[in-house]
Design a protein around this motif. Structure first.
Motif, PDB file in Angstrom:
ATOM      1  N   LEU A 111       2.367   6.171  -2.730  1.00 51.35           N
ATOM      2  CA  LEU A 111       3.427   7.112  -3.111  1.00 51.35           C
ATOM      3  C   LEU A 111       3.403   7.377  -4.616  1.00 51.35           C
ATOM      4  O   LEU A 111       3.615   8.515  -5.062  1.00 51.35           O
ATOM      5  CB  LEU A 111       4.786   6.555  -2.688  1.00 51.35           C
ATOM      6  N   ARG A 153       0.801  -1.228   0.000  1.00 51.84           N
ATOM      7  CA  ARG A 153       0.000   0.000   0.000  1.00 51.84           C
ATOM      8  C   ARG A 153       0.834   1.279   0.000  1.00 51.84           C
ATOM      9  O   ARG A 153       0.537   2.199  -0.782  1.00 51.84           O
ATOM     10  CB  ARG A 153      -0.957  -0.007   1.201  1.00 51.84           C
ATOM     11  N   PRO A 154       1.886   1.405   0.844  1.00 51.33           N
ATOM     12  CA  PRO A 154       2.669   2.648   0.823  1.00 51.33           C
ATOM     13  C   PRO A 154       3.306   2.974  -0.528  1.00 51.33           C
ATOM     14  O   PRO A 154       3.197   4.113  -0.993  1.00 51.33           O
ATOM     15  CB  PRO A 154       3.721   2.430   1.928  1.00 51.33           C
ATOM     16  N   LEU A 198      -4.328   3.483   0.445  1.00 52.36           N
ATOM     17  CA  LEU A 198      -3.846   3.343   1.816  1.00 52.36           C
ATOM     18  C   LEU A 198      -4.868   2.743   2.762  1.00 52.36           C
ATOM     19  O   LEU A 198      -4.518   2.034   3.693  1.00 52.36           O
ATOM     20  CB  LEU A 198      -3.406   4.711   2.361  1.00 52.36           C
TER      21      LEU A 198
END
Length: 200
Positions: free
Chosen positions: A112, A107-108, A166
């Protein structure tokens, strides 16, 4: 103010709000598609440049960017157009809301990726306003405000993709969506009032 009066105001403004959502959705779809395709062109160009004159790290980085575009941006475009013609409004929110949420560790980086798109779209919205030339300052400022705000609709789509990547929380998603107008107005005002020399 009485409840009856509030209901009357709501009845009167409902068609205007609906029309505003359609305009926002249409502009978001158009400029979102335009920017996403422009990102593809940039990635192709940079891959060619990296392959011809740069080291292996640059090639790997731009190769990863190409993979990211294929696996994230193309599904985004499909969702965007499908939602525009078949889904409910608001188009931008629904498109992001239908995004599959990846496993926790992925997810990060995915978020991003979309935050980088958001930043690029915001910057491009301001940069585009420097191309507007006009003798009448009122007309020139109006055009730059419209351009920057329209690209802001595309930026909102990328921001919502990042948020939806996220978290699954409907409350968190709606909270960010409700504040999108501040982004649009801020970009519009900045595009209309900041001197072109700032972006050069």
């Amino acid at each position: 103010m009485s409840t009856t009066r509030l209901e009357k105001i709501g009845t009167i403004t409902e068609p205007l709000i609906g029309a505003g959502h359609k305009i926002e959705g249409g502009l978001g779809m158009f400029f979102g598609t335009l920017l996403t395709l422009m990102f593809a062109g940039l990635i192709v160009y940079m891959n060619q440049d990296a392959w011809e004159s740069r080291d292996d790290l640059d090639r790997a980085a731009w190769g990863a960017a190409a993979a990211g575009w294929l696996f994230l941006d193309i599904p985004y475009l499909i969702r965007l157009w499908r939602t525009a013609f078949r889904g409910p409004s608001p188009i931008t929110f629904e498109t992001a809301n239908r995004q599959r949420v990846a496993p926790l560790l992925l997810r990060p980086p995915i978020a991003l990726w979309w935050f980088a798109h958001f930043a690029a779209a915001a910057w491009f919205s301001l940069l585009t306003t420097t191309l507007v030339i006009g003798d009448d300052p009122v007309i020139a400022h109006s055009i730059t405000f419209l351009l920057a705000t329209s690209y802001g609709y595309a930026a909102n789509g990328y921001l919502m993709n990042a948020v939806c990547a996220l978290t699954r929380s409907p409350g968190a998603r709606l909270a960010v969506w409700r504040w999108r107008g501040l982004i649009d107005v801020a970009l519009g005002v900045a595009g209309a009032l900041l001197p072109p020399s700032v972006f050069k």
